[in-house]
Design a protein around this motif. Structure first.
Motif, mmCIF file in Angstrom:
data_model
loop_
_atom_site.group_PDB
_atom_site.id
_atom_site.type_symbol
_atom_site.label_atom_id
_atom_site.label_comp_id
_atom_site.label_asym_id
_atom_site.label_seq_id
_atom_site.Cartn_x
_atom_site.Cartn_y
_atom_site.Cartn_z
ATOM 1 N N LEU A 1 0.754 -1.205 0.004
ATOM 2 C CA LEU A 1 -0.148 0.050 0.198
ATOM 3 C C LEU A 1 0.793 1.294 -0.036
ATOM 4 O O LEU A 1 0.380 2.268 -0.327
ATOM 5 N N TYR A 2 1.951 1.213 0.426
ATOM 6 C CA TYR A 2 3.171 2.195 0.494
ATOM 7 C C TYR A 2 3.446 2.794 -0.899
ATOM 8 O O TYR A 2 3.818 3.970 -1.082
ATOM 9 N N LEU A 3 3.171 1.841 -1.919
ATOM 10 C CA LEU A 3 3.762 2.093 -3.376
ATOM 11 C C LEU A 3 2.878 2.405 -4.099
ATOM 12 O O LEU A 3 2.909 2.930 -5.300
ATOM 13 N N LEU A 4 1.539 2.091 -3.788
ATOM 14 C CA LEU A 4 0.137 2.250 -4.844
ATOM 15 C C LEU A 4 -0.192 3.715 -4.508
ATOM 16 O O LEU A 4 -0.199 4.428 -3.601
ATOM 17 N N PRO A 5 -0.731 4.322 -5.644
ATOM 18 C CA PRO A 5 -1.539 5.620 -5.621
ATOM 19 C C PRO A 5 -2.776 5.307 -4.790
ATOM 20 O O PRO A 5 -3.331 4.259 -4.518
ATOM 21 N N LEU A 6 -3.268 6.389 -4.327
ATOM 22 C CA LEU A 6 -4.599 6.721 -3.343
ATOM 23 C C LEU A 6 -5.701 5.589 -3.925
ATOM 24 O O LEU A 6 -6.350 4.940 -3.217
ATOM 25 N N ARG A 7 -6.063 6.051 -5.064
ATOM 26 C CA ARG A 7 -7.200 5.214 -5.897
ATOM 27 C C ARG A 7 -7.077 3.771 -5.721
ATOM 28 O O ARG A 7 -7.950 3.042 -5.379
ATOM 29 N N ALA A 8 -5.848 3.222 -6.060
ATOM 30 C CA ALA A 8 -5.741 1.699 -5.601
ATOM 31 C C ALA A 8 -5.828 1.236 -4.410
ATOM 32 O O ALA A 8 -6.158 0.088 -4.029
#
Length: 173
Positions: free
Chosen positions: A83-90
């Motif tokens: 989750l630290y690598l993903l954009p907010l929507r993902a």
């Protein structure tokens, strides 16, 4: 939808606070009962027969009520490295998938907890004099709260409201 969800969040917040208070009181009560049992057994050389099964039953209540509140507040177990690598929507999509899975788990608690309670309803707990179904009531109650709080999280997220989870705040619209 945001106004409705804000009103629902106030109501479920009160319910969560009530559950947390009940869990806290249960923890203190269980501690008092166990302490009384120790004093009676080792100081007075006697025993209170109902304190141990009552304490175990109370422990079930504070565990399942506390777990449900933890789910509402976003403290349940998760693996957040991706989750630290993903954009907010993902992130929001993954949080919703997680909440739906937790909802299914809560529904399973309700279903199977109810079956266990129904199968043991005719049994009496000898030291307490109550139905064996009471041993499984916390599973059902905790499941109901888990389903309610998980569904609330999904709908709050859909309405663009934060769900009290780190990294789950969509920010300004």
């Amino acid at each position: 939808m945001q106004r409705t969800m804000e009103k629902i969040a106030v109501w479920t917040g009160h319910l969560a606070r009530l559950a947390l208070w009940a869990a806290g009181i249960g923890l203190v009560l269980m501690t008092v009962l166990i302490a009384a049992q120790v004093v009676w057994r080792y100081v007075l050389n006697d025993s209170i027969v109902w304190t141990e099964p009552a304490s175990v039953m109370i422990m079930g209540w504070f565990i399942f009520l506390g777990a449900a509140v933890g789910i509402r507040e976003g403290y349940h177990l998760s693996f957040d490295v991706l989750l630290y690598l993903l954009p907010l929507r993902a992130k929001l999509v993954l949080f919703s998938i997680s909440d739906i899975a937790v909802t299914a788990f809560g529904a399973g608690m309700i279903w199977y907890g109810w079956q266990l309670a129904a199968r043991t309803a005719g049994n009496m707990l000898p030291s307490l004099g109550i139905s064996g179904a009471f041993d499984f009531a916390p599973i059902v109650a905790g499941g109901v709260l888990i389903v309610l709080f998980s569904i609330e999280r999904v709908f709050r997220r859909a309405a663009g409201l934060p769900t009290a989870r780190f990294g789950d705040d969509p920010g300004p619209a």
